[in-house]
Enzyme design. Structure first.
Site, PDB file in Angstrom:
ATOM      1  N   LYS A  54     -14.561  -4.801 -29.237  1.00  0.00           N
ATOM      2  CA  LYS A  54     -13.151  -5.110 -28.766  1.00  0.00           C
ATOM      3  C   LYS A  54     -11.916  -4.950 -29.292  1.00  0.00           C
ATOM      4  O   LYS A  54     -10.888  -4.706 -28.979  1.00  0.00           O
ATOM      5  CB  LYS A  54     -13.579  -6.884 -28.414  1.00  0.00           C
ATOM      6  CG  LYS A  54     -14.551  -7.113 -27.445  1.00  0.00           C
ATOM      7  CD  LYS A  54     -14.867  -8.666 -27.469  1.00  0.00           C
ATOM      8  CE  LYS A  54     -16.094  -8.807 -26.634  1.00  0.00           C
ATOM      9  NZ  LYS A  54     -16.719 -10.285 -26.760  1.00  0.00           N
ATOM     10  N   GLN A  98     -15.715 -15.685 -30.076  1.00  0.00           N
ATOM     11  CA  GLN A  98     -16.874 -14.892 -29.928  1.00  0.00           C
ATOM     12  C   GLN A  98     -18.269 -15.909 -29.726  1.00  0.00           C
ATOM     13  O   GLN A  98     -18.463 -16.574 -30.773  1.00  0.00           O
ATOM     14  CB  GLN A  98     -17.081 -13.885 -30.962  1.00  0.00           C
ATOM     15  CG  GLN A  98     -18.596 -12.845 -30.574  1.00  0.00           C
ATOM     16  CD  GLN A  98     -18.428 -12.152 -29.377  1.00  0.00           C
ATOM     17  OE1 GLN A  98     -17.185 -11.607 -29.108  1.00  0.00           O
ATOM     18  NE2 GLN A  98     -19.532 -11.832 -28.769  1.00  0.00           N
ATOM     19  N   ASP A 121     -10.840 -15.459 -22.023  1.00  0.00           N
ATOM     20  CA  ASP A 121     -12.193 -15.364 -21.682  1.00  0.00           C
ATOM     21  C   ASP A 121     -12.570 -16.144 -20.471  1.00  0.00           C
ATOM     22  O   ASP A 121     -13.496 -16.149 -20.062  1.00  0.00           O
ATOM     23  CB  ASP A 121     -13.202 -15.777 -22.855  1.00  0.00           C
ATOM     24  CG  ASP A 121     -14.168 -14.474 -23.355  1.00  0.00           C
ATOM     25  OD1 ASP A 121     -14.296 -13.630 -22.494  1.00  0.00           O
ATOM     26  OD2 ASP A 121     -14.927 -14.725 -24.369  1.00  0.00           O
TER      27      ASP A 121
END
Ligand code: NDP
Length: 292
Positions: A54, A98, A121
């Protein structure tokens, strides 16, 4: 006949070219590059690879990554504080926590520490709630919401490949907040008729074998097999696992390739699309900050 490949990597590269231009335009207006904070706790090897990919992808499109890495001994209160600090920092446009977090961390309550305006997200309850209350995808561009990256990537892959969604019978296997439920909603809003299955579904093969579009998100390696798939179906394999012999595989077995008309490869299907949607959402966050 073997299925054609739904090439997530190729489509991602096309989108990345578009995002580079958008990022440069935003940087000129912001007088700094758009910025994504990545928060990684613990030493899970897969998570380390995902975050590294990422960060690399951010650099490619001109997004500045701000890397926050902490050992699994990092106190929950400190992580909570870090997410709050990043949320109020005007130099940060997007925040990625994450997942999965190491055992013992209260994931749901930590996600809530992320400001919904930076939740690229799309996993805070505010974002999920706003997304689930959308009545039409035409409202999406102006809606103050981020769609979770993997479902958005799957939907974009289908749209860009020209798979007809209105009227299609779509079956999603898996009902998580990260993948199954939101992808079912995107397909529903695209006028597909959606069946959402899970581990308690009775006679799963009977349901999957009626699907024109089958999304496999079970988290179980090779759990969807050829006999569960209708001839000519479009199959999206969301899973990514390393099997006993060290090779990568998905939630779909190799035998599905002989039945499907289109299938996503593993790797190179949903994975790159997920990362690209994270970049796209980060630029959207930066754009909204400019607008507000
Ligand atoms: P979860 O473990 O949260 O959910 C799995 C879902 O599948 C659950 O709803 C479960 O049912 C259902 N399920 C499990 N086994 C079966 C079965 N045998 N038959 C029918 N349903 C079953 O996984 P996620 O949603 O987080 O992830 C799904 C997959 O996607 C994983 O393989 C993951 O690695 C992958 N993934 C890939 C990403 C990418 O970028 N490529 C990103 C995110 C995830 P129940 O609810 O009843 O337990």
């Amino acid at each position: 006949m073997a299925a054609k490949i739904l090439d997530g990597k190729k489509i991602s590269l096309e989108i990345i070219e578009e995002l580079k231009k958008k990022s440069a335009g935003l940087a000129a207006r912001l007088k700094r590059p758009p910025t994504l904070a990545t928060v990684l706790v613990g030493d899970d090897p897969a998570s380390q690879i995902y975050v590294r990919n990422k960060i690399q992808a951010c650099r490619e499109v001109g997004i500045q990554p701000v890397e926050c890495r902490h050992p699994s001994s990092f106190a929950f209160q400190n992580l909570s504080q870090l997410l709050e600090q990043l949320s109020s920092d005007p130099r940060i446009d997007g925040i990625l926590l994450q997942l999965p977090l190491p055992t013992g961390f209260p994931t749901e309550s930590l996600l809530e520490k992320i400001s919904p305006e930076k939740d690229v997200d799309g996993l805070t309850s505010e974002n999920l709630g706003k997304f689930f209350s959308l009545r039409s995808l035409s409202k999406l561009p102006e809606a103050p919401v981020f769609v979770p990256c993997t479902p958005l990537g799957i939907w974009t892959l289908l749209k860009r490949t020209g798979v007809a969604l209105p009227g299609a019978r779509a079956t999603v296997v898996g009902r998580s907040n990260i993948v199954g439920k939101p992808v079912a909603l995107l397909l529903t809003l695209s006028d597909a008729t959606v069946t959402l299955c899970h581990s308690k579904t009775v006679d799963l093969p009977n349901i999957t074998s009626q699907a024109d579009i089958l999304i496999a998100a079970t988290g179980r390696p090779r759990s969807i097999t050829g006999e569960m798939v209708q001839s000519g179906a479009v199959v999206i394999d969301v899973g990514i696992h390393r099997d006993g012999s060290g090779s990568l595989c998905g939630d779909v077995a190799e035998s599905v390739r002989e039945k499907a008309s289109w299938i996503t490869p593993v790797p190179g299907g949903v994975g790159p699309m997920t990362v690209t949607m994270l970049l796209s959402n980060t630029l959207l966050a930066a754009q909204r900050r400019l607008g507000s």
